[in-house]
Scaffold this motif. Sequence first.
Motif: not given
Length: 144
Positions: A14-18, A23-29, A35-42
């Motif tokens: 969703m962030y990549l598509f936005q 669109q302005s994207v504020e990434v927040d996991f 552990q999943a936050q690390v995966f998502a950010h990477k």
Amino acid sequence: MSKERTRCREKVLMYLFQQELGQSVEVDFGDFSPQAQVFAHKLYESTLYFKNVADAIISKFSKNWRLDRIGGLERNILRMAITEMFAFEDIPPGVTVNEAVELAKKYVSPEAGRFVNGILRNIVRNWDEVLKIREEYLNVVREN
């Protein structure tokens, strides 16, 4: 962790598509485990980093489909899957392909799932060639 990783992939998509839509994207996991936050950010950061090489790979292995004819969601699913195969060697390619297919079926259509599957299977079958394309890209990046 696997269901949580699936949710991470959905959110990254969703962030990549936005972002692709301008669109302005504020990434927040923050709603995921550490552990999943690390995966998502990477996954997110790596997909942005490898976008150009992923696009070159998609163009090469999507027979009769120009990159600009591939829908935005499908294109980002493919980019994300290619990046995941580059950046997460602990995840088997088959798992990555299956996750990408499920994303395409869920967010686009069953036909999109078959389309994504066909391209990614072709990429996996030609992995040595894919790695050469990636290395050429990284060499150009290093030189600049």
